[in-house]
Design an enzyme around this catalytic site. Structure first.
Site, short mmCIF file in Angstrom:
data_model
loop_
_atom_site.label_atom_id
_atom_site.label_comp_id
_atom_site.label_asym_id
_atom_site.label_seq_id
_atom_site.Cartn_x
_atom_site.Cartn_y
_atom_site.Cartn_z
N HIS A 61 0.84 -1.20 0.00
CA HIS A 61 0.00 0.00 0.00
C HIS A 61 0.87 1.25 0.00
CE1 HIS A 61 -3.74 2.26 1.76
NE2 HIS A 61 -3.16 2.91 0.78
N HIS A 114 0.11 8.92 -6.49
CA HIS A 114 -0.47 9.39 -5.22
C HIS A 114 0.46 9.08 -4.06
CE1 HIS A 114 -3.34 9.92 -1.93
NE2 HIS A 114 -2.98 8.72 -1.51
N GLU A 115 1.00 7.87 -4.02
CA GLU A 115 1.86 7.50 -2.90
C GLU A 115 3.15 8.32 -2.88
OE1 GLU A 115 1.19 5.35 -0.32
OE2 GLU A 115 -0.81 5.48 -1.20
N LYS A 118 2.10 12.15 -1.94
CA LYS A 118 1.63 12.32 -0.56
C LYS A 118 2.67 11.92 0.47
CE LYS A 118 -2.09 11.22 2.69
NZ LYS A 118 -3.41 10.56 2.90
N HIS A 119 3.34 10.80 0.24
CA HIS A 119 4.24 10.24 1.25
C HIS A 119 5.72 10.31 0.85
CE1 HIS A 119 0.79 8.69 3.47
NE2 HIS A 119 0.34 8.16 2.35
#
Length: 226
Positions: A61, A114-115, A118-119
């Site tokens: 994830h 997205h990952e 965002k991270h």
């Protein structure tokens, strides 16, 4: 006057009113793996990637920077946009180990984008975009969760298993206590959903979790088929 202005600026910086925490200021990573059977066996939409149904295995994830108090930084560098050319050599492995289940069906690039944004952008002090995804893939190789669980007689067969047995099996294999999250299916069964393993700030070595995720599970959980 200049000295007074500098004093005020320093005061604002100290109080956190002028700038936010620097992007490299994090304490550890959560390495999060998700069971696709639990993701798809809910009311949320579930679509297989354009490459077809993923393997019945835990999928990545994300690799998420975190603080010891349970909070986390996000979207740290809007200028560091996802560049698929930087991970061209990893795409095949990402499709296998970090598949998307979002709808509409797609290749996975939206998920990875997205990952990263965002991270991943909050970890740029220790790794670039390629290293971020490569490290996550290496971490998954180090923690073959499905093999660990099946070796302990815990199988994705819709059966219900003791949560402590699941946790102990993973801890015995990797040396550290995992965090475990559950979700509920349409029949309100608590299902094994996500496993959190903590990683040091280099993004390469497992460590004991300074704090575990807040969402918890009951003493017995279902391990759904996929």
């Amino acid at each position: 006057m200049a000295a007074k202005g500098w004093f005020i600026l320093k005061l604002l910086m100290f109080q956190g009113l002028f700038i936010s925490r620097p992007q490299e200021d994090f304490d550890f990573f959560y390495f999060v793996l998700q069971w696709p059977g639990a993701y798809c066996d809910t009311n949320r939409p579930c679509c297989y990637p354009t490459s077809g149904k993923p393997a019945a295995d835990f999928g990545i994830h994300g690799l998420w920077p975190n603080y010891n108090d349970g909070s986390f930084p996000s979207n740290c560098d809007p200028d560091s946009q996802f560049d698929r050319s930087q991970i061209s050599d990893l795409v095949s492995s990402l499709k296998q180990n970090w598949p998307t289940l979002a709808c509409p069906s797609n290749e996975g690039f939206k998920f990875w984008e997205h990952e990263w944004e965002k991270h991943g952008t909050c970890s740029e002090s220790v790794m670039d975009q390629h290293e971020y995804f490569e490290n996550a893939l290496k971490l998954k190789d180090k923690a073959d969760l499905l093999q660990i669980l099946t070796n302990s007689g815990i199988n994705p067969d819709d059966g219900f298993y003791n949560l402590k047995k699941i946790s102990n099996a993973i801890e015995d294999a990797i040396g550290f206590t995992p965090g475990i999250e559950c979700n509920k299916d349409s029949e309100r069964n608590n299902q094994l959903d996500q496993i959190y393993i903590c990683v040091d700030t280099s993004g390469t070595e497992f460590i004991e979790c300074p704090v575990l995720p807040r969402r918890r599970c009951p003493t017995r959980v279902q391990f759904p088929k996929f």
